[in-house]
Write a protein that holds these residues in place. Structure first.
Motif, PDB file in Angstrom:
ATOM      1  N   LEU A  14       0.874  -0.849  -0.027  1.00 57.96           N
ATOM      2  CA  LEU A  14      -0.053  -0.068   0.106  1.00 57.96           C
ATOM      3  C   LEU A  14       0.682   1.309   0.155  1.00 57.96           C
ATOM      4  O   LEU A  14       0.583   1.987  -0.618  1.00 57.96           O
ATOM      5  N   ASP A  15       1.972   1.474   1.035  1.00 57.51           N
ATOM      6  CA  ASP A  15       2.948   2.290   0.820  1.00 57.51           C
ATOM      7  C   ASP A  15       4.015   2.845  -0.392  1.00 57.51           C
ATOM      8  O   ASP A  15       3.482   3.829  -1.077  1.00 57.51           O
ATOM      9  N   GLN A  16       3.803   1.631  -1.035  1.00 59.77           N
ATOM     10  CA  GLN A  16       4.245   1.352  -2.628  1.00 59.77           C
ATOM     11  C   GLN A  16       3.741   2.423  -3.307  1.00 59.77           C
ATOM     12  O   GLN A  16       3.813   3.270  -4.518  1.00 59.77           O
ATOM     13  N   LEU A  17       2.174   1.442  -3.319  1.00 59.58           N
ATOM     14  CA  LEU A  17       0.923   1.892  -4.354  1.00 59.58           C
ATOM     15  C   LEU A  17       0.384   3.687  -3.942  1.00 59.58           C
ATOM     16  O   LEU A  17       0.567   4.242  -4.869  1.00 59.58           O
ATOM     17  N   SER A  66      -1.113  -6.787 -19.152  1.00 57.27           N
ATOM     18  CA  SER A  66      -0.529  -6.370 -18.407  1.00 57.27           C
ATOM     19  C   SER A  66      -2.082  -6.164 -17.021  1.00 57.27           C
ATOM     20  O   SER A  66      -2.794  -5.500 -17.762  1.00 57.27           O
ATOM     21  N   LYS A  67      -1.575  -5.864 -16.127  1.00 58.30           N
ATOM     22  CA  LYS A  67      -2.207  -5.520 -15.113  1.00 58.30           C
ATOM     23  C   LYS A  67      -2.302  -4.897 -14.180  1.00 58.30           C
ATOM     24  O   LYS A  67      -0.459  -4.484 -13.493  1.00 58.30           O
ATOM     25  N   TYR A  68      -2.260  -3.518 -14.168  1.00 59.46           N
ATOM     26  CA  TYR A  68      -1.240  -2.219 -12.990  1.00 59.46           C
ATOM     27  C   TYR A  68      -3.002  -1.564 -11.925  1.00 59.46           C
ATOM     28  O   TYR A  68      -3.878  -2.272 -12.088  1.00 59.46           O
ATOM     29  N   HIS A  69      -1.786  -2.050 -10.612  1.00 61.42           N
ATOM     30  CA  HIS A  69      -2.668  -1.921  -9.228  1.00 61.42           C
ATOM     31  C   HIS A  69      -2.628  -0.536  -9.190  1.00 61.42           C
ATOM     32  O   HIS A  69      -1.710   0.317  -8.968  1.00 61.42           O
ATOM     33  N   TYR A  70      -4.118   0.740  -8.466  1.00 66.91           N
ATOM     34  CA  TYR A  70      -3.735   1.344  -7.927  1.00 66.91           C
ATOM     35  C   TYR A  70      -4.510   1.099  -6.525  1.00 66.91           C
ATOM     36  O   TYR A  70      -5.802   0.963  -6.043  1.00 66.91           O
TER      37      TYR A  70
END
Length: 91
Positions: A14-17, A66-70
């Motif tokens: 979560l910190d990285q995102l 690709s699957k992107y995470h937000y």
């Protein structure tokens, strides 16, 4: 949601995102290994991402292969709105 936040690796994700939204699984794994010395398999990180998504803390978007995470901050904002911690509030 609290179960999702109970794990240190998921909090790191979560910190990285929160720092840079829209990362792929490969990017997340690379950052966790390089900056935080987390040496989990891609499958393990993918399972952590699934828990975070199920809790409503992240959303995903597929573009091609690709699957992107937000990061989705709304559930955390709701907690702080409902149970604020501040001066004079017992912690």
């Amino acid at each position: 949601m609290f179960r999702a936040l109970d794990d240190e690796t998921r909090r790191l994700v979560l910190d990285q995102l929160a720092a840079r939204d829209g990362q792929t699984l490969f990017e997340i794994c690379t950052v966790l290994a390089a900056r935080h010395d987390v040496s989990l398999t891609r499958q393990a990180i993918s399972q952590h991402l699934g828990v975070l998504e199920e809790a409503g803390l992240i959303r995903t978007e597929r573009r091609g292969r690709s699957k992107y995470h937000y990061f989705t901050p709304a559930p955390l904002a709701e907690i702080t709105r409902r149970w604020p911690i501040g001066p004079g509030t017992p912690s």
